[in-house]
Design an enzyme around this catalytic site. Structure first.
Site, PDB file in Angstrom:
ATOM      1  N   ASN A  10       0.949  -1.021   0.017  1.00  0.00           N
ATOM      2  CA  ASN A  10      -0.024   0.123  -0.047  1.00  0.00           C
ATOM      3  C   ASN A  10       0.924   1.108  -0.014  1.00  0.00           C
ATOM      4  O   ASN A  10       1.532   1.573   0.948  1.00  0.00           O
ATOM      5  CB  ASN A  10      -0.997  -0.121   1.358  1.00  0.00           C
ATOM      6  CG  ASN A  10      -1.815   1.362   1.415  1.00  0.00           C
ATOM      7  OD1 ASN A  10      -1.872   1.860   0.359  1.00  0.00           O
ATOM      8  ND2 ASN A  10      -2.400   1.418   2.696  1.00  0.00           N
ATOM      9  N   TRP A  11       0.953   1.705  -1.181  1.00  0.00           N
ATOM     10  CA  TRP A  11       1.876   3.047  -1.270  1.00  0.00           C
ATOM     11  C   TRP A  11       1.427   4.104  -0.585  1.00  0.00           C
ATOM     12  O   TRP A  11       2.157   5.137  -0.294  1.00  0.00           O
ATOM     13  CB  TRP A  11       2.030   3.275  -2.839  1.00  0.00           C
ATOM     14  CG  TRP A  11       2.759   2.227  -3.543  1.00  0.00           C
ATOM     15  CD1 TRP A  11       3.294   0.837  -3.075  1.00  0.00           C
ATOM     16  CD2 TRP A  11       3.419   2.415  -4.810  1.00  0.00           C
ATOM     17  NE1 TRP A  11       3.916   0.554  -4.129  1.00  0.00           N
ATOM     18  CE2 TRP A  11       4.275   1.146  -5.011  1.00  0.00           C
ATOM     19  CE3 TRP A  11       3.507   3.426  -5.774  1.00  0.00           C
ATOM     20  CZ2 TRP A  11       4.620   0.925  -6.322  1.00  0.00           C
ATOM     21  CZ3 TRP A  11       4.126   3.193  -6.983  1.00  0.00           C
ATOM     22  CH2 TRP A  11       4.606   1.877  -7.340  1.00  0.00           C
ATOM     23  N   LYS A  12       0.193   4.440   0.015  1.00  0.00           N
ATOM     24  CA  LYS A  12      -0.622   5.510   0.279  1.00  0.00           C
ATOM     25  C   LYS A  12      -0.399   6.742  -0.553  1.00  0.00           C
ATOM     26  O   LYS A  12      -0.336   6.545  -1.884  1.00  0.00           O
ATOM     27  CB  LYS A  12      -0.212   5.800   1.631  1.00  0.00           C
ATOM     28  CG  LYS A  12      -0.164   4.273   2.613  1.00  0.00           C
ATOM     29  CD  LYS A  12       0.138   4.534   3.895  1.00  0.00           C
ATOM     30  CE  LYS A  12       0.017   3.123   4.702  1.00  0.00           C
ATOM     31  NZ  LYS A  12       0.056   3.143   6.145  1.00  0.00           N
ATOM     32  N   HIS A  97      -9.410   1.155   5.303  1.00  0.00           N
ATOM     33  CA  HIS A  97      -8.008   1.314   5.645  1.00  0.00           C
ATOM     34  C   HIS A  97      -8.237   2.275   6.944  1.00  0.00           C
ATOM     35  O   HIS A  97      -9.016   3.196   6.800  1.00  0.00           O
ATOM     36  CB  HIS A  97      -7.252   1.927   4.659  1.00  0.00           C
ATOM     37  CG  HIS A  97      -5.590   1.779   5.212  1.00  0.00           C
ATOM     38  ND1 HIS A  97      -5.019   2.883   6.145  1.00  0.00           N
ATOM     39  CD2 HIS A  97      -4.837   0.992   4.873  1.00  0.00           C
ATOM     40  CE1 HIS A  97      -4.150   2.382   6.419  1.00  0.00           C
ATOM     41  NE2 HIS A  97      -3.564   1.475   5.834  1.00  0.00           N
ATOM     42  N   GLU A  99      -6.614   4.695   7.811  1.00  0.00           N
ATOM     43  CA  GLU A  99      -6.321   6.067   7.452  1.00  0.00           C
ATOM     44  C   GLU A  99      -7.639   6.828   6.788  1.00  0.00           C
ATOM     45  O   GLU A  99      -7.864   7.871   6.906  1.00  0.00           O
ATOM     46  CB  GLU A  99      -5.248   6.255   6.390  1.00  0.00           C
ATOM     47  CG  GLU A  99      -3.755   6.116   7.258  1.00  0.00           C
ATOM     48  CD  GLU A  99      -2.700   5.411   6.849  1.00  0.00           C
ATOM     49  OE1 GLU A  99      -2.725   5.541   5.407  1.00  0.00           O
ATOM     50  OE2 GLU A  99      -1.680   4.824   7.447  1.00  0.00           O
ATOM     51  N   GLU A 167      -4.880  -4.947  10.559  1.00  0.00           N
ATOM     52  CA  GLU A 167      -4.202  -3.835  10.592  1.00  0.00           C
ATOM     53  C   GLU A 167      -4.360  -3.184  12.161  1.00  0.00           C
ATOM     54  O   GLU A 167      -4.989  -2.090  11.996  1.00  0.00           O
ATOM     55  CB  GLU A 167      -3.993  -2.825   9.271  1.00  0.00           C
ATOM     56  CG  GLU A 167      -3.935  -3.380   8.043  1.00  0.00           C
ATOM     57  CD  GLU A 167      -3.335  -2.371   7.265  1.00  0.00           C
ATOM     58  OE1 GLU A 167      -2.354  -2.673   6.660  1.00  0.00           O
ATOM     59  OE2 GLU A 167      -4.037  -1.403   6.970  1.00  0.00           O
ATOM     60  N   GLY A 173       2.974   2.391  10.708  1.00  0.00           N
ATOM     61  CA  GLY A 173       4.000   3.206  10.491  1.00  0.00           C
ATOM     62  C   GLY A 173       4.533   3.698  11.884  1.00  0.00           C
ATOM     63  O   GLY A 173       5.257   4.652  11.917  1.00  0.00           O
ATOM     64  N   SER A 213       3.673  -2.241  10.084  1.00  0.00           N
ATOM     65  CA  SER A 213       5.088  -2.401  10.285  1.00  0.00           C
ATOM     66  C   SER A 213       5.701  -3.911   9.960  1.00  0.00           C
ATOM     67  O   SER A 213       6.721  -4.418  10.565  1.00  0.00           O
ATOM     68  CB  SER A 213       5.266  -1.916  11.758  1.00  0.00           C
ATOM     69  OG  SER A 213       5.155  -0.374  11.818  1.00  0.00           O
ATOM     70  N   GLY A 234       3.261  -1.077   4.334  1.00  0.00           N
ATOM     71  CA  GLY A 234       3.200   0.373   3.997  1.00  0.00           C
ATOM     72  C   GLY A 234       4.469   0.928   3.665  1.00  0.00           C
ATOM     73  O   GLY A 234       5.022   0.601   2.400  1.00  0.00           O
ATOM     74  N   GLY A 235       5.205   1.312   4.570  1.00  0.00           N
ATOM     75  CA  GLY A 235       6.659   2.087   4.288  1.00  0.00           C
ATOM     76  C   GLY A 235       7.491   1.125   3.496  1.00  0.00           C
ATOM     77  O   GLY A 235       8.185   1.421   2.475  1.00  0.00           O
TER      78      GLY A 235
HETATM   79  P1  13P Z   1       3.058   0.165   7.569  1.00  0.00           P
HETATM   80  O1  13P Z   1       3.708  -0.928   7.036  1.00  0.00           O
HETATM   81  O2  13P Z   1       3.998   1.379   7.013  1.00  0.00           O
HETATM   82  O3  13P Z   1       3.180   0.144   9.120  1.00  0.00           O
HETATM   83  O4  13P Z   1       1.744   0.503   7.051  1.00  0.00           O
HETATM   84  C1  13P Z   1       0.834  -0.402   6.949  1.00  0.00           C
HETATM   85  C2  13P Z   1      -0.215   0.000   6.367  1.00  0.00           C
HETATM   86  O5  13P Z   1      -1.201   0.616   6.794  1.00  0.00           O
HETATM   87  C3  13P Z   1      -0.677  -0.981   5.089  1.00  0.00           C
HETATM   88  O6  13P Z   1      -1.680  -0.629   4.657  1.00  0.00           O
END
Ligand code: 13P
Length: 253
Positions: A10-12, A97, A99, A167, A173, A213, A234-235
């Site tokens: 997930n590149w956000k 999600h 967010e 999640e 993050g 993470s 994510g990251g």
């Molecule tokens: P991180 O891997 O950066 O913690 O993000 C997880 C995430 O929100 C994937 O959708």
């Protein structure tokens, strides 16, 4: 029915165009250099402007959207409709999600409407659920994820494919990862809920991914659990080497 292992990035709202295009190329090359077993799927969820060029023309790489509107067509400025996405080759979409829930106000009812719109267009929803830290501390984890699951899937019929991502919000993050035991416990509860609400066949066929993470250093341990069917990253998905090394942890030797 055997469920696939899914490794998804997930590149956000990342990265800028040149970097995104280089990342995409490196991921596509990395996948072509590995022989992916039939039960391992790789997906990326880039920001919307990337979708048109990549969705439907990326070989084994699944290209999905990070969100979808509950409306299909019409006077909804700024919205991204499921049928439009489908027409551009998008096959999967993230729904709920944390967010989206926390920054954009998506409720369980919003998630349900989005999920139904995605389904109607033939997109596979990746429903995200997870508790906040205070909710975990208060012992409410199962209640929260059950509410999110039931809320979004109210009208779900068992025949349609679904992916779930657990999640925990406190692990997103933050560098804090749920222990494999914590994740597996939540995954087992989610699978039990699917079995209870629908049936064993549907519960067994639905991949439940862990997100929060996930890094090359913890991927193998997390993915080693029989109830963790993949990762939503994510990251670490913004670096091709990290993402591919998490993928390697999912490919049986
Ligand atoms: P991180 O891997 O950066 O913690 O993000 C997880 C995430 O929100 C994937 O959708």
């Amino acid at each position: 029915m055997a469920r696939p292992t899914v490794i998804a990035g997930n590149w956000k709202l990342n990265p800028p165009r040149e970097q995104g295009e280089a990342l995409y190329r490196d991921v596509v090359v990395g996948i072509s250099e590995r022989s992916l077993p039939a039960n391992v799927q790789v997906a990326i969820f880039p920001p919307a402007p990337y979708l048109g060029g990549w969705a439907g023309s990326s070989g084994d790489l699944i290209v999905g959207a990070q969100d979808v509107a509950s409306e299909s067509w019409g006077a909804f400025t700024g919205a991204l409709g499921a049928e439009l996405l489908r027409g551009f080759g998008v096959t999967h979409v993230l729904i709920g999600h944390s967010e989206r829930r926390h920054h954009f106000g998506d409720t369980d009812a919003t998630c349900r409407a989005k999920l139904e719109a995605a389904r109607a267009a033939g997109l596979i929803p990746v429903l995200c659920v997870g508790e906040t830290e205070p909710e975990r501390d208060a012992g409410e984890t199962f209640d929260i994820i059950r509410r999110q699951l039931d809320g979004a899937l109210e009208a779900q019929s068992v025949a349609e494919p679904l992916v779930i991502a657990y999640e925990p919000v406190w692990a997103i993050g933050t560098g804090k990862t749920a222990t494999p035991e914590m994740a597996a416990e939540a995954h087992r509860y989610l699978r039990h809920s699917l079995r209870e609400k629908w049936n064993a066949e549907f519960a067994d066929a639905t991949p439940i991914l862990y997100g929060g993470s996930v890094k090359p250093s913890n991927a193998a341990t997390l993915l080693g659990d029989a109830d963790i069917d993949g990762a939503l990253i994510g990251g670490a998905s913004l670096d091709a080497e990290s993402f591919l090394s998490i993928l390697d942890a999912a490919i049986p030797r």
